[in-house]
Scaffold this motif. Structure first.
Motif, PDB file in Angstrom:
ATOM      1  N   ASP A 129       1.477   4.895   1.077  1.00  0.00           N
ATOM      2  CA  ASP A 129       2.615   4.553   0.506  1.00  0.00           C
ATOM      3  C   ASP A 129       3.823   5.344   0.513  1.00  0.00           C
ATOM      4  O   ASP A 129       4.921   5.239   0.674  1.00  0.00           O
ATOM      5  CB  ASP A 129       2.178   3.889  -0.872  1.00  0.00           C
ATOM      6  CG  ASP A 129       3.276   3.246  -1.704  1.00  0.00           C
ATOM      7  OD1 ASP A 129       4.157   2.519  -1.278  1.00  0.00           O
ATOM      8  OD2 ASP A 129       3.333   3.783  -2.894  1.00  0.00           O
ATOM      9  N   HIS A 178       7.044  -2.780   4.719  1.00  0.00           N
ATOM     10  CA  HIS A 178       6.400  -1.620   3.967  1.00  0.00           C
ATOM     11  C   HIS A 178       4.908  -2.095   3.800  1.00  0.00           C
ATOM     12  O   HIS A 178       4.018  -1.193   3.922  1.00  0.00           O
ATOM     13  CB  HIS A 178       7.270  -1.371   2.716  1.00  0.00           C
ATOM     14  CG  HIS A 178       6.391  -0.544   1.764  1.00  0.00           C
ATOM     15  ND1 HIS A 178       6.168   0.912   1.916  1.00  0.00           N
ATOM     16  CD2 HIS A 178       6.174  -0.661   0.722  1.00  0.00           C
ATOM     17  CE1 HIS A 178       5.554   1.530   0.998  1.00  0.00           C
ATOM     18  NE2 HIS A 178       5.402   0.742   0.248  1.00  0.00           N
ATOM     19  N   HIS A 197      -0.651  -4.179  -2.446  1.00  0.00           N
ATOM     20  CA  HIS A 197      -0.398  -3.086  -3.397  1.00  0.00           C
ATOM     21  C   HIS A 197       0.910  -3.268  -4.353  1.00  0.00           C
ATOM     22  O   HIS A 197       0.784  -2.573  -5.386  1.00  0.00           O
ATOM     23  CB  HIS A 197      -0.647  -1.510  -2.773  1.00  0.00           C
ATOM     24  CG  HIS A 197       0.793  -1.048  -2.116  1.00  0.00           C
ATOM     25  ND1 HIS A 197       1.193  -1.517  -0.807  1.00  0.00           N
ATOM     26  CD2 HIS A 197       1.950  -0.186  -2.480  1.00  0.00           C
ATOM     27  CE1 HIS A 197       2.322  -0.913  -0.426  1.00  0.00           C
ATOM     28  NE2 HIS A 197       2.881  -0.183  -1.471  1.00  0.00           N
ATOM     29  N   ASP A 198       1.921  -3.664  -3.668  1.00  0.00           N
ATOM     30  CA  ASP A 198       3.101  -3.959  -4.399  1.00  0.00           C
ATOM     31  C   ASP A 198       3.433  -5.075  -4.842  1.00  0.00           C
ATOM     32  O   ASP A 198       4.720  -5.523  -5.373  1.00  0.00           O
ATOM     33  CB  ASP A 198       4.235  -3.339  -3.529  1.00  0.00           C
ATOM     34  CG  ASP A 198       4.491  -1.695  -3.718  1.00  0.00           C
ATOM     35  OD1 ASP A 198       4.288  -1.091  -4.684  1.00  0.00           O
ATOM     36  OD2 ASP A 198       5.143  -1.175  -2.831  1.00  0.00           O
TER      37      ASP A 198
HETATM   38 FE   LIG Z   1       4.733   0.777  -2.039  1.00  0.00          FE
END
Ligand SMILES: [Fe+2]
Ligand SMILES: [Fe+2]
Length: 491
Positions: free
Chosen positions: A362, A244, A276-277
């Protein structure tokens, strides 16, 4: 739609070489767009029409001083002024998009203006163009093409559709490019695995390694994005969260490319997207993998991952352009344009461009990957309409347009049923016609093929008929097909 008046252009300052051509090309594209819109809105004797016409004509004649022929055309989704690929920024995006849609409508690659073109011819040209309606009407299109083509307009001609560059490549090059893309994609996934294990064990993050990985991704996307984009369709990973982060990074850089971002900015964007995560490494695995619906306390914890992300990046990286962008994106990627979303902050402030790009990428990757983890099957069409619905309140509408145009009507990895009875997997979007991608035929009415082959759905069998037409997109499970087997197969 932004009105033509909203776009202002500065007078051309003559520079040298490619820089000058870039500048002249961009100015000319903007002026042409302004005139095309103006000719649909005003009579020719109107003052606004006359002043804008004079501005366009002066721009064109300045350009024709540099070269005998001014050609504006669209190839593989990019706008060219002669041989120079124009770097389109956000301000110029509407103009570029309008021209590309116009060329698509007319089924041409572009326009060519020759030195010696008169005002009379230009006025006739805009007279014909004022009939452009953007309705898909075959008869109307043919009529416009006839009026514009032949010798009807001296010193002007239509540029026929240019064959996609990639379809001319020899199979050896394709094989090498595919292998490189795979190496780069799986290398990036491993690197994300490393980031996650370092973050979980509170060890310093491997920042320089990730920077190098992202630079390789950016270089790959700059040279040929087809194969990397195809790999983003792989969804059956043991730990999808690694893929991801890589997918979001690939999508984000590809969007940045379309916005004309230079290489260093693309690298910062790709880097920020990968992280980002990162804050999710501070959320328990049980919660991350919890099947079924989350309760309010679960959501409360989940909503903390942006803040965890900022802390993690801040504590383990030196402050520079990369880490600053990464913190911003980690903090803002679930914030919405209208101020809603999380984390909650007591005031509204404009979201950073990088965060707005990453939020869209995303969302798309998350929603199209849900199938494996949740019972509800969200197809790409649903994702598209959901994104359109949410644009303006949640997402930047212009960036949604850029994204959807990039992904195409049928994104890479979609299984299509054709009117020939064949099954085909989408390899890449055809920017000339979003509903006619490049596909790999994997089965016919007798069953799976031993030797799948690649075709362009834009290929004609006669003057007007296409060789193959899409009936609909279908579920791979229904046909017992694993898309990844075909994406990863050697050519
Ligand atoms: Fe994400
Ligand atoms: Fe997130």
């Amino acid at each position: 739609m932004v009105e033509a008046d909203a776009i202002k252009t500065a007078p051309i300052e003559i520079k040298s070489g490619a820089q000058q051509e870039q500048l002249v090309g961009k100015q000319l594209v903007t002026q042409l767009y302004v005139m095309l819109r103006t000719s649909c809105l005003y009579d020719f004797d109107n003052d606004s029409f006359r002043s804008r016409f004079a501005a366009f004509r002066d721009e064109l004649h300045s350009a024709l001083k540099l070269t005998d022929t001014v050609e504006i055309r669209s190839v593989d989704g990019y706008l060219f002024f002669g041989d120079v690929r124009l770097r389109v920024d956000l301000d110029g995006y509407l103009a570029a998009r309008y021209l590309q849609e116009l060329f698509d409508y007319l089924k041409i690659s572009g326009f060519e203006f020759l030195r010696g073109i008169t005002d009379d011819t230009l006025l006739k040209f805009f007279g014909i163009m004022s009939q452009y309606t953007q309705r898909d009407d075959k008869e109307h299109r043919e009529q416009m093409r006839q009026l514009l083509g032949g010798d009807n307009l001296p010193c002007f001609s239509l540029v026929p559709v240019t064959t996609l560059q990639s379809s001319l490549e020899d199979p050896k090059t394709i094989k090498e490019k595919k292998a490189l893309a795979k190496q780069c994609f799986f290398g990036a996934i491993n690197k994300v695995g490393e980031i996650v294990s370092h973050a979980t064990a509170d060890r310093p993050l491997p920042v320089s390694k990730v920077k190098r990985t992202v630079q390789i991704l950016v270089d790959q996307l700059l040279s040929d994005e087809t194969y990397l984009m195809e790999l983003t369709a792989l969804k059956d990973f043991d730990d999808y969260t690694f893929a991801h982060s890589v997918n979001v990074s690939i999508y984000a850089v590809a969007v940045g490319l379309r916005l004309g971002m230079p290489r260093p900015q693309l690298a910062e964007l790709g880097f920020a997207a990968i992280f980002h995560d990162i804050g999710k490494t501070r959320i328990s695995k049980d919660l991350l993998n919890k099947p079924g619906k989350l309760n309010s306390s679960d959501w409360e914890q989940m909503h903390e991952h942006p803040v965890h992300g900022v802390k993690l990046i801040g504590n383990s990286m030196t402050l520079d352009g990369y880490s600053a962008r990464a913190m911003l994106v980690a903090f803002e990627h679930h914030k919405n344009l209208d101020g809603s979303g999380y984390p909650y902050i007591d005031r509204t402030c404009e979201l950073n461009l990088y965060s707005r790009i990453v939020a869209i990428c995303d969302f798309f990757d998350a929603i199209t990957s849900r199938r494996r983890y949740q019972s509800n099957d969200v197809g790409k069409e649903t994702a598209f309409s959901e994104m359109m619905r949410l644009s303006a309140s949640k997402f930047d509408p212009l960036l949604v347009k850029v994204f959807l145009n990039m992904i195409g009507f049928y994104p890479a990895g979609t299984l299509l049923l054709l009117d020939t009875g064949e099954l085909a997997i989408v390899i890449s979007t055809n920017p000339e016609h979003i509903a006619r991608p490049r596909v790999r035929i994997i089965a016919n009415t007798s069953g799976l093929l031993d030797q799948p082959f690649v075709v362009e759905l834009i290929d004609h069998s006669g003057e007007h008929d296409f060789k193959r037409n899409v009936l609909r997109s279908v579920s791979p499970e229904k046909y017992g097909i694993r898309i990844s087997d075909f994406i990863l197969a050697e050519e």
